[in-house]
Design an enzyme around this catalytic site. Sequence first.
Site, PDB file in Angstrom:
ATOM      1  N   GLU A 174     -51.339  -3.984  18.946  1.00 26.62           N
ATOM      2  CA  GLU A 174     -52.648  -4.260  19.553  1.00 26.62           C
ATOM      3  C   GLU A 174     -52.577  -5.531  20.415  1.00 26.62           C
ATOM      4  O   GLU A 174     -53.070  -5.565  21.539  1.00 26.62           O
ATOM      5  CB  GLU A 174     -53.689  -4.422  18.442  1.00 26.62           C
ATOM      6  CG  GLU A 174     -55.108  -4.385  18.930  1.00 26.62           C
ATOM      7  CD  GLU A 174     -56.113  -4.537  17.790  1.00 26.62           C
ATOM      8  OE1 GLU A 174     -55.693  -4.675  16.613  1.00 26.62           O
ATOM      9  OE2 GLU A 174     -57.313  -4.539  18.079  1.00 26.62           O
ATOM     10  N   GLY A 203     -64.253  -6.797  16.219  1.00 25.05           N
ATOM     11  CA  GLY A 203     -65.193  -6.942  15.116  1.00 25.05           C
ATOM     12  C   GLY A 203     -64.470  -7.271  13.819  1.00 25.05           C
ATOM     13  O   GLY A 203     -64.981  -8.020  12.980  1.00 25.05           O
ATOM     14  N   SER A 205     -60.679  -7.715  13.648  1.00 24.68           N
ATOM     15  CA  SER A 205     -59.464  -8.538  13.766  1.00 24.68           C
ATOM     16  C   SER A 205     -59.459  -9.232  15.116  1.00 24.68           C
ATOM     17  O   SER A 205     -60.234  -8.901  16.016  1.00 24.68           O
ATOM     18  CB  SER A 205     -58.200  -7.684  13.594  1.00 24.68           C
ATOM     19  OG  SER A 205     -57.950  -6.937  14.753  1.00 24.68           O
ATOM     20  N   GLN A 207     -56.620 -11.113  18.059  1.00 22.92           N
ATOM     21  CA  GLN A 207     -55.214 -11.206  18.453  1.00 22.92           C
ATOM     22  C   GLN A 207     -54.996 -12.356  19.424  1.00 22.92           C
ATOM     23  O   GLN A 207     -55.849 -12.618  20.275  1.00 22.92           O
ATOM     24  CB  GLN A 207     -54.753  -9.929  19.156  1.00 22.92           C
ATOM     25  CG  GLN A 207     -54.594  -8.720  18.259  1.00 22.92           C
ATOM     26  CD  GLN A 207     -55.912  -8.145  17.784  1.00 22.92           C
ATOM     27  OE1 GLN A 207     -56.202  -8.088  16.595  1.00 22.92           O
ATOM     28  NE2 GLN A 207     -56.750  -7.749  18.698  1.00 22.92           N
TER      29      GLN A 207
END
Length: 497
Positions: A174, A203, A205, A207
């Site tokens: 991701e 919402g 996680s 990155q």
Amino acid sequence: MSAQREMKEKNPWHMPVTIIITVIGVIAIVALVTVAVLQNRPLPQKYKYGIVLDAGSSHTALYIYEWPAEKDNNTGRAEQKHSCKVKGPGISSYASAPLKAGESLRACMQEAEQWVPERRHRETPLYLGATAGMRLLNMENSTASDGVFRAVEGALQKAPFSFQGARILSGQEEGAFGWVTVNYLDDRLKQGLETTGALDLGGASTQISFISDKFDGSESQSNSVAFRLYGNDYNLYTHSFLCYGKDQALRLTLAHQTQSGPNLISDPCFNPGYSSTKNYSAIYDSPCVSNRKPQGAPLSFIQEGKGNFLQCQEVVKNVFNFTHCKYSQCSFNGVFQPLLQGPFGAFSAYYFVMNFLNLTDTTIPLETVKQKLASYCATPWSQIMQQHPDVKVKYLAEYCFSGTYILTLLTEGYNFTSESYSDIKFIKKIKGSDAGWTLGYMLNLTNMIPAEAPDSPPLPHAGYVSIVTIMAILLLILFIISLRPLWPRCSKQPQIV
Ligand SMILES: Nc1nc2c(ncn2[C@@H]2O[C@H](COP(=O)(O)OP(=O)(O)OP(=O)(O)O)[C@@H](O)[C@H]2O)c(=O)[nH]1
Ligand SMILES: [Ca+2]
């Protein structure tokens, strides 16, 4: 009369052979230029399409990409042609009624059928990638997550496209595909330019991905993704923090505030005058906080807004753990992070929240940004509601928390400073395509980014046309000069009396 005939005889341009040779020469050169230019003219564009469904924790979105068919791994760039927001919550919310997850996709799939030309339907790849919501459901109840996948696969197989499967992306994928998207759209990869880091706040996680000259992957291999793209090697640092998307982070702060089990909490992250009754089970119904549910807690509690940014920041800081780090340096929770190296593009909820708060301009000093946010947090709830009658109340209520969370995550979590804050750009789209992992995911699965730099013609078409034309004109001049012996003498014209 005889003088005229004499002149005609002396002037070879009046000889039919010379005229015929000249006309043939001119026709031959014009034909040569026309054929050369037309033969190499770019062909009329035909397009190919790809569809990606982003099954996020809070909602699903469908993206249609389009790229020139003849140039898919060369000079043509894939662009977003259309996007469709699926009505209702993310697919992980359908754990107890999985068929509804499949049904929820129907309207957007029908839109896709309209947007992709019919003759391309069967060859258009269709992917579904699920992120943190399904990661959490899979951890909590893998049977339920399998059921949801079966249902969405069933629905997508019915579409006229070439369905390539539905799966959960790893946090690494991701983060890495978000970075690929941003740099691909900015044309940084093909040109081998300095890259932009990617910050994605979802919402469930969040990155962070960037290239650091100090990072070769050796200190933490789990944070390293190696790419060879267009002939350049990249060693990307990436990390995905599960439970640190803004909805789960709100649960973490509420869990922290409700640890002693009161039935009234005075919450500094909500506007003064805001009041809402919330169920304990709704807060703790997530693997991110479920093990912290206080024993013997009442069924519900009342959350009252206090609107205090500094106190909110203190509450939010509690969700980050800074006590241990086994590496040379860490962000939080013992996770390795090399020295930040900008610039950065911050998208999804980073953008939604900062855009609403009018704080996307990062040339404003960080201290001023904090003051503006503090003033927003202190604004009475009734006034906020009055000023924004069209904004969803759930979003509206959470902007003070979300803004505070974003600034705390960036500064305390990732170590952005007052100076490096201006390296961040809050973005939604780049050249018309949404920033996010979906485009990078599709480019990877369709092998559209070659490892080596593609061979390109030595000249662009316009340059080629110019050179052919100049050469033809030179040839024509040469040809005319070569006929010089046949030119008329510059003798005095005979007087016609
Ligand atoms: N204010 C506002 N918030 C939004 C909007 N769209 C989504 N959000 C919220 O922003 C957060 C992140 O949204 P997304 O980036 O779509 O998150 P997601 O992809 O569903 O979640 P992940 O699976 O964690 O990536 C969620 O809390 C959403 O409810 C919007 O238009 N405005
Ligand atoms: Ca997301």
